[in-house]
Enzyme design. Structure first.
Site, mmCIF file in Angstrom:
data_model
loop_
_atom_site.group_PDB
_atom_site.id
_atom_site.type_symbol
_atom_site.label_atom_id
_atom_site.label_comp_id
_atom_site.label_asym_id
_atom_site.label_seq_id
_atom_site.Cartn_x
_atom_site.Cartn_y
_atom_site.Cartn_z
ATOM 1 N N ARG A 184 2.366 -0.277 -7.156
ATOM 2 C CA ARG A 184 1.779 -0.482 -8.487
ATOM 3 C C ARG A 184 2.029 0.740 -9.371
ATOM 4 O O ARG A 184 2.356 0.604 -10.543
ATOM 5 C CB ARG A 184 0.282 -0.796 -8.350
ATOM 6 C CG ARG A 184 -0.498 -0.917 -9.651
ATOM 7 C CD ARG A 184 0.049 -1.957 -10.623
ATOM 8 N NE ARG A 184 0.056 -3.295 -10.081
ATOM 9 C CZ ARG A 184 0.568 -4.358 -10.730
ATOM 10 N NH1 ARG A 184 1.089 -4.232 -11.940
ATOM 11 N NH2 ARG A 184 0.583 -5.546 -10.158
ATOM 12 N N LYS A 214 0.806 -1.233 0.000
ATOM 13 C CA LYS A 214 0.000 0.000 0.000
ATOM 14 C C LYS A 214 0.843 1.289 0.000
ATOM 15 O O LYS A 214 0.336 2.366 0.300
ATOM 16 C CB LYS A 214 -0.994 0.050 1.196
ATOM 17 C CG LYS A 214 -1.934 -1.122 1.346
ATOM 18 C CD LYS A 214 -2.522 -1.637 0.090
ATOM 19 C CE LYS A 214 -3.563 -0.764 -0.547
ATOM 20 N NZ LYS A 214 -4.037 -1.357 -1.840
HETATM 21 N N1 LIG Z 1 -1.070 7.479 -9.549
HETATM 22 C C1 LIG Z 1 -1.680 6.773 -8.606
HETATM 23 N N2 LIG Z 1 -2.926 6.274 -8.815
HETATM 24 C C2 LIG Z 1 -3.535 5.553 -7.838
HETATM 25 N N3 LIG Z 1 -2.979 5.266 -6.642
HETATM 26 C C3 LIG Z 1 -1.745 5.745 -6.404
HETATM 27 C C4 LIG Z 1 -1.054 6.513 -7.359
HETATM 28 N N4 LIG Z 1 0.136 6.867 -6.830
HETATM 29 C C5 LIG Z 1 0.182 6.353 -5.606
HETATM 30 N N5 LIG Z 1 -0.950 5.675 -5.338
HETATM 31 C C6 LIG Z 1 -1.223 5.012 -4.075
HETATM 32 O O1 LIG Z 1 -0.930 3.639 -4.220
HETATM 33 C C7 LIG Z 1 -1.618 3.006 -3.143
HETATM 34 C C8 LIG Z 1 -1.643 1.524 -3.368
HETATM 35 O O2 LIG Z 1 -0.358 1.064 -3.118
HETATM 36 P P1 LIG Z 1 0.215 -0.263 -3.755
HETATM 37 O O3 LIG Z 1 0.102 -0.214 -5.225
HETATM 38 O O4 LIG Z 1 1.576 -0.448 -3.204
HETATM 39 O O5 LIG Z 1 -0.767 -1.351 -3.169
HETATM 40 S S1 LIG Z 1 -0.550 -2.930 -3.116
HETATM 41 O O6 LIG Z 1 0.307 -3.214 -1.972
HETATM 42 O O7 LIG Z 1 0.009 -3.359 -4.391
HETATM 43 O O8 LIG Z 1 -1.924 -3.458 -2.897
HETATM 44 C C9 LIG Z 1 -2.965 3.671 -3.122
HETATM 45 O O9 LIG Z 1 -3.437 3.611 -1.801
HETATM 46 P P2 LIG Z 1 -4.952 3.984 -1.391
HETATM 47 O O10 LIG Z 1 -5.135 5.444 -1.766
HETATM 48 O O11 LIG Z 1 -4.999 3.783 0.049
HETATM 49 O O12 LIG Z 1 -5.834 3.071 -2.179
HETATM 50 C C10 LIG Z 1 -2.665 5.098 -3.603
HETATM 51 O O13 LIG Z 1 -2.727 6.065 -2.594
#
Ligand SMILES: Nc1ncnc2c1ncn2[C@@H]1O[C@H](COP(=O)(O)OS(=O)(=O)O)[C@@H](OP(=O)(O)O)[C@H]1O
Length: 305
Positions: free
Chosen positions: A66, A62
């Site tokens: 990604r 999180k």
């Molecule tokens: N560009 C963009 N678009 C969408 N989300 C973004 C982006 N950059 C960073 N994030 C943040 O990435 C969070 C998810 O983290 P991960 O990808 O590491 O999650 S996971 O561990 O693979 O499930 C996700 O966490 P949440 O907001 O809590 O859903 C986002 O805050």
């Protein structure tokens, strides 16, 4: 005669038809042969070799892993595995050949990359990765541990709506302020403790920390530093991003190779569960010493309040 008047060559000749059929079959077979030599089933180029990754995004869950993966794979010198192979935690017994077989084909000049965020908190992962190659470059995307914990909990809740409250799970004894460090959502955010295991095998210079917060406010800046760390030219710049107001996050613009603009999926950027502000304060206090030690160790202040 009538045919000549109409400008036609005459009625179809059996020999001509056979020649046409032969030419058509030949061109079809050639296309098929070229395609199967040069392309994979999904149509992607089949050039190059499957190699073990030279770089890994090892965490944190999180944190924004990604986003980093999707952004860096825009680079022509990077090829990344889209799924999480969980090799160094769950699938290690399958062996390195199995792991290699999952990788995309790369040319000599390209970097192979994969991301599995659970590696960062897996005790055996640093040693196993070191044994694969001591030169592996490691990327860790870190984020305010309190927000990270809430994000983690929000994800679990979306799959299991019956779990206890965040407030309930966070403490062994809330009145005494005893945080439950055995709860994964809390434990993952104690970054410095996990980092110590990595530093037993890898020098700090081989680990790059991405700020999950800056990744949202300045994706090009953060990705510039990731490209420098990987030793590749700064190809991904401001030109690749736009802020999508509906999503509330930066997304990739359309390019020659990707004809549509691309935002991450619905599971990224979820609306978080509302948490008691007092609990948030207690957790901030709890994480403060770990954060300070983490900043000192990595030589960067992430300014998590
Ligand atoms: N560009 C963009 N678009 C969408 N989300 C973004 C982006 N950059 C960073 N994030 C943040 O990435 C969070 C998810 O983290 P991960 O990808 O590491 O999650 S996971 O561990 O693979 O499930 C996700 O966490 P949440 O907001 O809590 O859903 C986002 O805050």
């Amino acid at each position: 005669m009538a045919y000549r008047v109409l400008g036609r060559a005459g009625p179809p000749q059996p020999r001509r038809a056979r020649r046409l059929l032969f030419a058509f079959t030949l061109s079809l077979s050639c296309t098929y042969l070229c395609y199967s030599f040069l392309c994979c089933c999904d149509g992607s180029p089949k050039l190059g070799t499957k190699r073990l990754p030279q770089a890994l995004i090892v965490g944190v869950k999180k944190g924004g892993t990604r986003a980093v993966l999707e952004f860096i794979r825009v680079h022509p010198d990077v090829r990344a595995l889209g799924t999480e192979p969980h090799f160094f935690d769950r699938n290690y017994g399958r062996g390195l050949d199995w792991y290699r077989s999952l990788m995309p084909r790369t040319l000599e000049s390209q970097i192979t990359l994969e991301k599995t965020p659970s590696y960062f908190v897996t005790q055996e992962a640093p040693r196993r990765i070191f044994n694969m190659s001591r030169d592996t470059k490691l990327i860790v995307v870190v984020r305010n541990p309190v927000t990270r914990a809430i994000s983690d909990y929000t994800q679990t809740l979306s799959k299991k709506p019956d779990i206890p409250t965040f407030e309930g799970l966070s403490f062994r004894n809330r009145t005494l302020g005893l945080v439950d460090v055995s709860w994964n959502a809390i434990r993952i955010g104690m970054y410095v403790l996990h980092l110590e295991s990595w530093l037993q095998y890898f020098p700090l210079a081989q680990i790059h920390f991405v700020s999950g917060e800056r990744l949202i406010t300045d994706p090009a800046g953060e990705m510039g530093r990731v490209q420098d760390f990987l030793g590749i030219k700064r190809f991904i710049t401001d030109k690749h991003f736009y802020f999508n107001k509906t999503k509330g996050f930066p997304c990739l613009k359309k390019t020659e190779s990707s004809l549509l603009p691309r935002c991450l999926g619905k599971s990224k950027g979820r609306t978080h569960v509302q948490i008691d502000p007092e609990v948030i304060d207690q957790l901030r206090e709890f994480y403060r010493p770990y954060n300070i030690k983490f900043y000192e160790t990595v030589g960067q202040d992430f300014r998590w309040e």
